[in-house]
Write a protein that holds these residues in place. Sequence first.
Motif, short mmCIF file in Angstrom:
data_model
loop_
_atom_site.label_atom_id
_atom_site.label_comp_id
_atom_site.label_asym_id
_atom_site.label_seq_id
_atom_site.Cartn_x
_atom_site.Cartn_y
_atom_site.Cartn_z
N MET A 1 15.88 22.07 -33.11
CA MET A 1 14.94 21.93 -31.99
C MET A 1 15.63 22.32 -30.67
N THR A 2 14.95 23.11 -29.84
CA THR A 2 15.53 23.48 -28.55
C THR A 2 15.41 22.31 -27.57
N ILE A 3 16.50 22.05 -26.87
CA ILE A 3 16.49 21.02 -25.82
C ILE A 3 16.45 21.73 -24.48
N THR A 4 15.48 21.36 -23.63
CA THR A 4 15.39 21.99 -22.31
C THR A 4 15.87 21.02 -21.24
N ILE A 5 16.77 21.53 -20.38
CA ILE A 5 17.26 20.74 -19.24
C ILE A 5 16.79 21.44 -17.98
N ALA A 6 16.06 20.70 -17.13
CA ALA A 6 15.58 21.30 -15.87
C ALA A 6 16.55 20.95 -14.76
N ILE A 7 16.98 21.95 -14.04
CA ILE A 7 17.87 21.69 -12.91
C ILE A 7 17.34 22.39 -11.65
N PRO A 8 17.68 21.86 -10.47
CA PRO A 8 17.11 22.41 -9.24
C PRO A 8 17.52 23.86 -9.01
N SER A 9 16.51 24.67 -8.73
CA SER A 9 16.75 26.10 -8.50
C SER A 9 16.99 26.36 -7.03
N LYS A 10 16.72 25.36 -6.20
CA LYS A 10 16.85 25.53 -4.75
C LYS A 10 17.02 24.15 -4.16
N GLY A 11 17.15 24.13 -2.84
CA GLY A 11 17.16 22.84 -2.17
C GLY A 11 18.52 22.17 -2.17
N ARG A 12 18.52 20.93 -1.70
CA ARG A 12 19.77 20.25 -1.38
C ARG A 12 20.57 19.84 -2.62
N MET A 13 19.94 19.80 -3.79
CA MET A 13 20.68 19.33 -4.97
C MET A 13 21.27 20.47 -5.80
N LYS A 14 20.87 21.69 -5.50
CA LYS A 14 21.20 22.82 -6.38
C LYS A 14 22.71 22.98 -6.61
N ASP A 15 23.48 23.04 -5.53
CA ASP A 15 24.90 23.37 -5.68
C ASP A 15 25.69 22.24 -6.35
N ASP A 16 25.39 21.00 -5.95
CA ASP A 16 26.08 19.84 -6.56
C ASP A 16 25.79 19.78 -8.05
N CYS A 17 24.57 20.16 -8.38
CA CYS A 17 24.15 20.10 -9.77
C CYS A 17 24.91 21.14 -10.62
N ALA A 18 25.00 22.34 -10.09
CA ALA A 18 25.74 23.38 -10.81
C ALA A 18 27.20 22.95 -10.97
N ALA A 19 27.75 22.30 -9.93
CA ALA A 19 29.16 21.88 -9.99
C ALA A 19 29.36 20.82 -11.08
N ILE A 20 28.41 19.92 -11.21
CA ILE A 20 28.56 18.86 -12.22
C ILE A 20 28.52 19.44 -13.64
N PHE A 21 27.64 20.42 -13.84
CA PHE A 21 27.58 21.05 -15.16
C PHE A 21 28.87 21.79 -15.47
N GLU A 22 29.44 22.40 -14.45
CA GLU A 22 30.71 23.11 -14.60
C GLU A 22 31.80 22.12 -15.04
N ARG A 23 31.89 20.98 -14.31
CA ARG A 23 32.90 19.96 -14.62
C ARG A 23 32.66 19.33 -15.99
N ALA A 24 31.39 19.31 -16.38
CA ALA A 24 31.04 18.70 -17.67
C ALA A 24 31.36 19.63 -18.84
N GLY A 25 31.86 20.83 -18.51
CA GLY A 25 32.12 21.81 -19.58
C GLY A 25 30.84 22.41 -20.11
N MET A 26 29.84 22.49 -19.23
CA MET A 26 28.55 23.07 -19.61
C MET A 26 28.18 24.18 -18.62
N PRO A 27 28.96 25.24 -18.57
CA PRO A 27 28.67 26.28 -17.58
C PRO A 27 27.32 26.96 -17.82
N ILE A 28 26.54 27.06 -16.75
CA ILE A 28 25.19 27.60 -16.88
C ILE A 28 25.21 29.10 -16.61
N VAL A 29 24.57 29.84 -17.49
CA VAL A 29 24.47 31.28 -17.31
C VAL A 29 22.99 31.63 -17.22
#
Length: 231
Positions: A1-29
């Motif tokens: 089953m595909t799991i979908t994770i929604a993350i902010p594409s814009k706005g104040r949370m976008k950059d912090d969110c990408a950084a957390i995924f990076e640190r979590a070893g989940m780099p987003i492409v």
Amino acid sequence: MTITIAIPSKGRMKDDCAAIFERAGMPIVAVGNDRSYRGRVEGFEGVEIAFLSASEISREIGNGSVDFGITGEDLVREGMAEADRRVEFCARLGFGHADVVVAVPEIWLDVDTMADLGDVAADFRARHGHRLTVATKYWRLTQQFFSSQHGIQLYRIVESLGATEGAPAAGSADIIVDITSTGSTLRANHLKVLSDGVILRSEACLVRARKESHNGDPMVERIISAVRSAL
Ligand SMILES: Nc1ncnc2c1ncn2[C@@H]1O[C@H](COP(=O)(O)OP(=O)(O)OP(=O)(O)O)[C@@H](O)[C@H]1O
Ligand SMILES: O=P(O)(O)OC[C@H]1O[C@H](OP(=O)(O)OP(=O)(O)O)[C@H](O)[C@@H]1O
């Protein structure tokens, strides 16, 4: 089953969110071009990223069209009744802090608590010819806090979609419920937060839609652990 994770594409949370995924070893492409609204996570087969705005994310988690999302707790609790039954707040992420507060004009010297506000509301109409009016875009949180928690029933909400703090000075409301982070917008508009008027201390959270299909799915646990390990 595909799991979908929604993350902010814009706005104040976008950059912090990408950084957390990076640190979590989940780099987003991103999938496709730069403007694509879909992505994937390297090393996580079967996981899809949906890029949405913070408010869309809370809606999509609520209706179960995504499995996980990163968004503000305020938007989730405002967007649905009985949030804890429908979603799990898996992790508080340490950014996007904002308090949802009740604020009144500074010149209301006798009003410092919700109990004081209740007294004011009780005879507001007799004194001013209209019910105490609250400008907010958080009508669900306001109703819960005023009516259920503080027993204040005599008030009216006017929906405000922007510049809420300006409503009392503009005469379109008497008081407001809105978010504050540094407090400077409230100060600039001569408003004060009631001493027990913090409705919610919000921040960005990893939120999961409670779905049967998640039970026993190792990918669900893996995503939660990875994000927690990055905090
Ligand atoms: N100073 C702030 N002002 C507004 N929101 C803030 C602030 N600090 C943190 N937040 C949080 O950010 C989230 C809103 O983010 P943002 O404004 O990027 O999203 P949005 O409402 O989806 O955007 P848009 O209004 O463009 O659709 C909320 O959860 C809010 O609590
Ligand atoms: O306590 P403060 O630090 O002053 O922040 C609070 C203000 O910031 C936000 O507005 P903003 O104009 O940033 O964005 P918005 O369009 O998301 O409301 C929010 O709606 C408040 O008005």
